[in-house]
Scaffold this motif. Structure first.
Motif, PDB file in Angstrom:
ATOM      1  N   PHE A  76      53.485  45.581  34.427  1.00 17.26           N
ATOM      2  CA  PHE A  76      52.778  45.166  33.226  1.00 17.26           C
ATOM      3  C   PHE A  76      51.646  44.187  33.532  1.00 17.26           C
ATOM      4  O   PHE A  76      50.537  44.309  33.028  1.00 17.26           O
ATOM      5  CB  PHE A  76      53.752  44.539  32.224  1.00 17.26           C
ATOM      6  N   ASP A  77      51.907  43.203  34.391  1.00 22.05           N
ATOM      7  CA  ASP A  77      50.899  42.172  34.653  1.00 22.05           C
ATOM      8  C   ASP A  77      50.138  42.412  35.958  1.00 22.05           C
ATOM      9  O   ASP A  77      49.432  41.529  36.446  1.00 22.05           O
ATOM     10  CB  ASP A  77      51.528  40.783  34.646  1.00 22.05           C
ATOM     11  N   ALA A  78      50.225  43.606  36.506  1.00 17.74           N
ATOM     12  CA  ALA A  78      49.473  43.933  37.727  1.00 17.74           C
ATOM     13  C   ALA A  78      47.995  44.125  37.377  1.00 17.74           C
ATOM     14  O   ALA A  78      47.663  44.534  36.261  1.00 17.74           O
ATOM     15  CB  ALA A  78      50.034  45.203  38.351  1.00 17.74           C
ATOM     16  N   PRO A  79      47.091  43.816  38.318  1.00 19.57           N
ATOM     17  CA  PRO A  79      45.663  44.005  38.043  1.00 19.57           C
ATOM     18  C   PRO A  79      45.340  45.474  37.738  1.00 19.57           C
ATOM     19  O   PRO A  79      45.930  46.378  38.315  1.00 19.57           O
ATOM     20  CB  PRO A  79      44.978  43.580  39.346  1.00 19.57           C
ATOM     21  N   LEU A  80      44.406  45.683  36.842  1.00 15.78           N
ATOM     22  CA  LEU A  80      43.999  47.034  36.466  1.00 15.78           C
ATOM     23  C   LEU A  80      42.882  47.513  37.382  1.00 15.78           C
ATOM     24  O   LEU A  80      41.967  46.758  37.727  1.00 15.78           O
ATOM     25  CB  LEU A  80      43.522  47.059  35.009  1.00 15.78           C
ATOM     26  N   ASP A  81      42.916  48.793  37.771  1.00 16.83           N
ATOM     27  CA  ASP A  81      41.897  49.359  38.634  1.00 16.83           C
ATOM     28  C   ASP A  81      40.519  49.310  37.978  1.00 16.83           C
ATOM     29  O   ASP A  81      39.503  49.149  38.657  1.00 16.83           O
ATOM     30  CB  ASP A  81      42.239  50.806  39.002  1.00 16.83           C
ATOM     31  N   ASP A  82      40.446  49.429  36.661  1.00 15.36           N
ATOM     32  CA  ASP A  82      39.169  49.432  35.955  1.00 15.36           C
ATOM     33  C   ASP A  82      38.428  48.109  36.090  1.00 15.36           C
ATOM     34  O   ASP A  82      37.203  48.056  35.943  1.00 15.36           O
ATOM     35  CB  ASP A  82      39.379  49.716  34.476  1.00 15.36           C
ATOM     36  N   PHE A  83      39.127  47.030  36.367  1.00 13.40           N
ATOM     37  CA  PHE A  83      38.503  45.715  36.463  1.00 13.40           C
ATOM     38  C   PHE A  83      38.327  45.241  37.907  1.00 13.40           C
ATOM     39  O   PHE A  83      37.976  44.093  38.144  1.00 13.40           O
ATOM     40  CB  PHE A  83      39.319  44.681  35.677  1.00 13.40           C
ATOM     41  N   ALA A  84      38.529  46.117  38.866  1.00 14.56           N
ATOM     42  CA  ALA A  84      38.424  45.736  40.292  1.00 14.56           C
ATOM     43  C   ALA A  84      37.023  45.211  40.606  1.00 14.56           C
ATOM     44  O   ALA A  84      36.873  44.282  41.397  1.00 14.56           O
ATOM     45  CB  ALA A  84      38.786  46.915  41.179  1.00 14.56           C
ATOM     46  N   SER A  85      35.993  45.780  40.004  1.00 12.73           N
ATOM     47  CA  SER A  85      34.627  45.348  40.312  1.00 12.73           C
ATOM     48  C   SER A  85      34.331  43.944  39.762  1.00 12.73           C
ATOM     49  O   SER A  85      33.416  43.290  40.250  1.00 12.73           O
ATOM     50  CB  SER A  85      33.616  46.350  39.763  1.00 12.73           C
ATOM     51  N   TYR A  86      35.095  43.475  38.820  1.00 11.96           N
ATOM     52  CA  TYR A  86      34.889  42.145  38.242  1.00 11.96           C
ATOM     53  C   TYR A  86      35.632  41.053  39.003  1.00 11.96           C
ATOM     54  O   TYR A  86      35.356  39.872  38.831  1.00 11.96           O
ATOM     55  CB  TYR A  86      35.326  42.108  36.771  1.00 11.96           C
ATOM     56  N   GLU A  87      36.625  41.447  39.783  1.00  8.92           N
ATOM     57  CA  GLU A  87      37.417  40.458  40.515  1.00  8.92           C
ATOM     58  C   GLU A  87      36.683  39.979  41.745  1.00  8.92           C
ATOM     59  O   GLU A  87      35.961  40.721  42.391  1.00  8.92           O
ATOM     60  CB  GLU A  87      38.765  41.074  40.914  1.00  8.92           C
ATOM     61  N   ARG A  88      36.878  38.750  42.102  1.00  8.07           N
ATOM     62  CA  ARG A  88      36.234  38.204  43.318  1.00  8.07           C
ATOM     63  C   ARG A  88      37.166  38.127  44.473  1.00  8.07           C
ATOM     64  O   ARG A  88      38.276  38.001  44.471  1.00  8.07           O
ATOM     65  CB  ARG A  88      35.715  36.809  43.029  1.00  8.07           C
TER      66      ARG A  88
END
Length: 100
Positions: free
Chosen positions: A88-100
């Motif tokens: 549930f609280d794992a990072p989403l693949d769609d937001f990988a480009s926003y993560e640093r």
């Protein structure tokens, strides 16, 4: 000359008492001016179960009814109604480009 028919209904004394109480609980409609004067009395009557109807000059009518008190939700009352996946609280693949 018309013929009249008399119908007799056999009801128990308890039913007779209940019907009498129901008739006593039904109030005739009140106009707004009278309701304003008797508002406190009408509120108590509605809480006691009487049917209160208030009418305006143009024929519109409202009914005065008691409101059920809101209860606080009980902690844990929704347990078992829904489940969450393990990730549930794992990072989403769609937001990988926003993560640093």
């Amino acid at each position: 000359m018309r013929g009249w028919t008399l119908r007799l209904c056999a009801i128990s004394p308890d039913e007779c008492i209940l019907k009498k109480r129901l008739r006593e609980r039904l109030m005739s409609p009140l106009d707004v001016a009278e309701a304003q004067v008797r508002l406190s009395e009408l509120i108590h009557a509605a809480i006691a179960g009487e049917h209160i109807v208030i009418t305006d000059e143009d024929g519109t009518a409202v009914r005065l009814v008691p409101v059920e008190p809101l209860s606080r939700p009980r902690f844990g009352s929704a347990r078992g109604l829904f489940t969450m996946s393990e990730d549930f609280d794992a990072p989403l693949d769609d937001f990988a480009s926003y993560e640093r």
